[in-house]
Write an enzyme that holds these catalytic residues in place. Structure first.
Site, PDB file in Angstrom:
ATOM      1  N   TYR A 143       0.820  -1.213   0.000  1.00 24.97           N
ATOM      2  CA  TYR A 143       0.000   0.000   0.000  1.00 24.97           C
ATOM      3  C   TYR A 143       0.855   1.266   0.000  1.00 24.97           C
ATOM      4  O   TYR A 143       0.438   2.306  -0.499  1.00 24.97           O
ATOM      5  CB  TYR A 143      -0.889   0.039   1.253  1.00 24.97           C
ATOM      6  CG  TYR A 143      -2.214  -0.675   1.133  1.00 24.97           C
ATOM      7  CD1 TYR A 143      -2.281  -1.995   0.703  1.00 24.97           C
ATOM      8  CD2 TYR A 143      -3.390  -0.036   1.476  1.00 24.97           C
ATOM      9  CE1 TYR A 143      -3.489  -2.654   0.632  1.00 24.97           C
ATOM     10  CE2 TYR A 143      -4.608  -0.686   1.406  1.00 24.97           C
ATOM     11  CZ  TYR A 143      -4.655  -1.997   0.981  1.00 24.97           C
ATOM     12  OH  TYR A 143      -5.856  -2.639   0.910  1.00 24.97           O
ATOM     13  N   LYS A 189       3.437 -15.183   1.758  1.00 22.51           N
ATOM     14  CA  LYS A 189       3.623 -15.880   0.479  1.00 22.51           C
ATOM     15  C   LYS A 189       5.127 -16.138   0.320  1.00 22.51           C
ATOM     16  O   LYS A 189       5.768 -15.702  -0.639  1.00 22.51           O
ATOM     17  CB  LYS A 189       3.053 -15.005  -0.660  1.00 22.51           C
ATOM     18  CG  LYS A 189       2.925 -15.713  -2.004  1.00 22.51           C
ATOM     19  CD  LYS A 189       1.834 -16.759  -2.071  1.00 22.51           C
ATOM     20  CE  LYS A 189       1.908 -17.521  -3.388  1.00 22.51           C
ATOM     21  NZ  LYS A 189       0.947 -18.625  -3.483  1.00 22.51           N
ATOM     22  N   ASP A 221      -2.772 -18.085  -0.125  1.00 21.44           N
ATOM     23  CA  ASP A 221      -3.794 -18.768  -0.933  1.00 21.44           C
ATOM     24  C   ASP A 221      -4.434 -19.895  -0.129  1.00 21.44           C
ATOM     25  O   ASP A 221      -5.654 -20.048  -0.092  1.00 21.44           O
ATOM     26  CB  ASP A 221      -3.214 -19.265  -2.269  1.00 21.44           C
ATOM     27  CG  ASP A 221      -1.909 -20.030  -2.118  1.00 21.44           C
ATOM     28  OD1 ASP A 221      -1.300 -20.010  -1.026  1.00 21.44           O
ATOM     29  OD2 ASP A 221      -1.489 -20.649  -3.118  1.00 21.44           O
ATOM     30  N   ASP A 245      -6.165  -7.177   4.212  1.00 21.74           N
ATOM     31  CA  ASP A 245      -7.331  -6.532   3.607  1.00 21.74           C
ATOM     32  C   ASP A 245      -8.240  -7.595   2.996  1.00 21.74           C
ATOM     33  O   ASP A 245      -9.446  -7.619   3.234  1.00 21.74           O
ATOM     34  CB  ASP A 245      -6.860  -5.543   2.523  1.00 21.74           C
ATOM     35  CG  ASP A 245      -8.020  -4.843   1.848  1.00 21.74           C
ATOM     36  OD1 ASP A 245      -8.940  -4.405   2.567  1.00 21.74           O
ATOM     37  OD2 ASP A 245      -8.014  -4.740   0.606  1.00 21.74           O
ATOM     38  N   ASP A 249     -11.994  -9.349   4.669  1.00 25.38           N
ATOM     39  CA  ASP A 249     -13.288  -9.341   3.968  1.00 25.38           C
ATOM     40  C   ASP A 249     -13.841 -10.760   3.875  1.00 25.38           C
ATOM     41  O   ASP A 249     -15.033 -10.997   4.083  1.00 25.38           O
ATOM     42  CB  ASP A 249     -13.152  -8.759   2.547  1.00 25.38           C
ATOM     43  CG  ASP A 249     -13.485  -7.270   2.496  1.00 25.38           C
ATOM     44  OD1 ASP A 249     -13.155  -6.560   3.468  1.00 25.38           O
ATOM     45  OD2 ASP A 249     -14.067  -6.816   1.493  1.00 25.38           O
TER      46      ASP A 249
HETATM   47  C1  IPM Z   1     -10.290  -1.411   4.421  1.00 14.36           C
HETATM   48  C2  IPM Z   1     -10.575  -0.770   3.087  1.00 14.36           C
HETATM   49  C3  IPM Z   1      -9.435   0.192   2.729  1.00 14.36           C
HETATM   50  C4  IPM Z   1      -8.166  -0.646   2.658  1.00 14.36           C
HETATM   51  C5  IPM Z   1      -9.653   1.011   1.444  1.00 14.36           C
HETATM   52  C6  IPM Z   1     -10.944   1.776   1.479  1.00 14.36           C
HETATM   53  C7  IPM Z   1      -8.503   1.933   1.180  1.00 14.36           C
HETATM   54  O1  IPM Z   1     -10.764  -1.737   2.112  1.00 14.36           O
HETATM   55  O2  IPM Z   1     -10.178  -0.670   5.419  1.00 14.36           O
HETATM   56  O3  IPM Z   1     -10.191  -2.637   4.470  1.00 14.36           O
HETATM   57  O4  IPM Z   1      -7.868  -1.225   1.604  1.00 14.36           O
HETATM   58  O5  IPM Z   1      -7.460  -0.693   3.659  1.00 14.36           O
HETATM   59 MG    MG Z   2     -10.831  -3.718   2.864  1.00 11.91          MG
END
Ligand code: IPM
Ligand code: MG
Length: 356
Positions: A143, A189, A221, A245, A249
């Site tokens: 990032y 990885k 993975d 990240d 999710d």
């Molecule tokens: C998160 C979001 C952010 C990230 C984005 C909005 C920049 O997806 O907080 O997980 O990638 O960190």
């Molecule tokens: Mg995110």
């Protein structure tokens, strides 16, 4: 007298204002009842800041946030700002404030509430009892790596971790593991990336100071697959910025809705407390967003930043109780719902429960 805290409030874009309002409603109900006082300072970030000031992270927000005891944040971004140059996009504001505040440790609990085992797309026996803490490194990795560039026919980003960065996030994960089930799975990885090799070797070194904690390693993975196959094998997952990240999710869907999961970004100074979900522009302004992830983030704020553990417990209990009673926002309406509620109705219910 009494305990006074200064809370930075960043509502942001999309559903941000709606969900943050509900978290503030709950905090106000608590503070009135529990002998502490919260002073709020609203600040701009993301699209709202671009509209007002031309930049996604105004200097005033950085300065203001640094003077608070904690920052409560909603969400940023939306189609309106999608075509701006990268450094002017709302997301750059969020990344910028994380960097400015030194919040290198992002804690993302993925908990499956018993009341919602049917809400997951996975079978109830796979998700029942899941309690994972994802510890995501937040201010390094790909990032932020330099160099980075978008050229006509080529573009590149750089994934960098220094040993020091890995040591400090690994320590956070081990300290957390000591208070939990004492198991860490470090995700990388290392079969392909040098940066992961350094990550793995460094985590091994830190582990020597925590002989009680069992450390395993997994390629990212495989970790994605294992999260869906048998999530209960995980206690603490320690990983870098982009893997964290993605995995957080994925882990959120174990719980049934991404609208449930909070996060705490902590590190060198003032922490930022925010839901892991985005600004959901498609449902913004309709009053149907699920405020529980933000209310739960407020609970993490009370616990980690202010040491108001009793108040935090009250929020956690109130959330469970409201789910047990069948109060649901639209995202969870298909699962054992007794009453479909609006965003603010859920806020009212939680605010009412925390006062009992
Ligand atoms: C998160 C979001 C952010 C990230 C984005 C909005 C920049 O997806 O907080 O997980 O990638 O960190
Ligand atoms: Mg995110």
């Amino acid at each position: 007298m009494g305990r006074n805290y200064k809370i930075g409030v960043i509502k942001g874009d999309g559903i941000g204002p709606e969900i943050v309002d509900e978290a503030v409603k709950v905090l106000d109900a608590l503070s009135a009842n529990m002998g502490f006082n919260l002073e709020y300072k609203e600040m701009l970030l993301g699209g709202a800041a671009i509209d007002e000031t031309g930049v996604p992270l105004p200097q005033e927000t950085i300065q203001g946030a640094k003077q608070c005891d904690a920052v409560l944040f909603g969400a940023i971004g939306g189609p309106k700002w999608d075509n701006l140059e990268r450094h002017l996009r709302p997301e750059s504001g969020l990344l910028g404030i994380r960097k400015e505040m030194g919040t290198f440790a992002n804690l993302r609990p993925a908990i499956v509430y018993d009341e919602l085992v049917n809400a997951s797309t996975l079978k109830p026996n796979v998700v029942k009892g899941v309690d994972i803490m994802v510890v995501r490194e937040l201010t390094g990795g790909i990032y932020f790596g330099q160099p980075r560039e978008l050229l006509e026919d080529r573009a590149y980003n750089t994934m960098i971790y220094t040993k020091e960065e890995v040591i400090r996030i690994a320590k956070v994960a081990f300290e957390i593991a000591m208070k939990r089930d004492k198991r860490i799975c470090s995700v990388d990885k290392a079969n392909v990336l040098e940066v992961s090799q350094l990550w793995r070797e460094t985590v091994e070194e830190v582990a020597k100071d925590y002989p009680e904690v069992e450390l395993t390693h997994m390629y990212v993975d495989n970790a994605a697959m294992q999260l869906i196959r048998e999530p209960k094998q995980f206690d603490v997952i320690l990983t870098g910025n982009i893997f964290g990240d993605i995995l957080s999710d994925a882990a959120s869907m174990l719980s049934g809705s991404i609208g449930l999961l909070p996060s705490a970004s902590t590190g060198l100074g003032v922490g930022i407390y925010e839901p892991i979900h985005g600004s959901a522009p498609d449902i913004a302004g309709q009053g149907i967003a699920n405020p529980l992830a933000t209310i739960s983030s407020a609970s993490m704020m009370l616990r980690y930043a202010l040491g108001e553990n009793e108040a935090a417990d009250k929020i956690d209990e109130a959330i469970k109780k409201s789910l047990a009673k069948g109060y649901r926002t639209g995202d969870l309406s298909a699962y054992d719902a007794v009453e479909i509620c609006s965003c603010s109705e859920i806020g009212d219910i939680i605010a009412n429960y925390v006062c009992r």
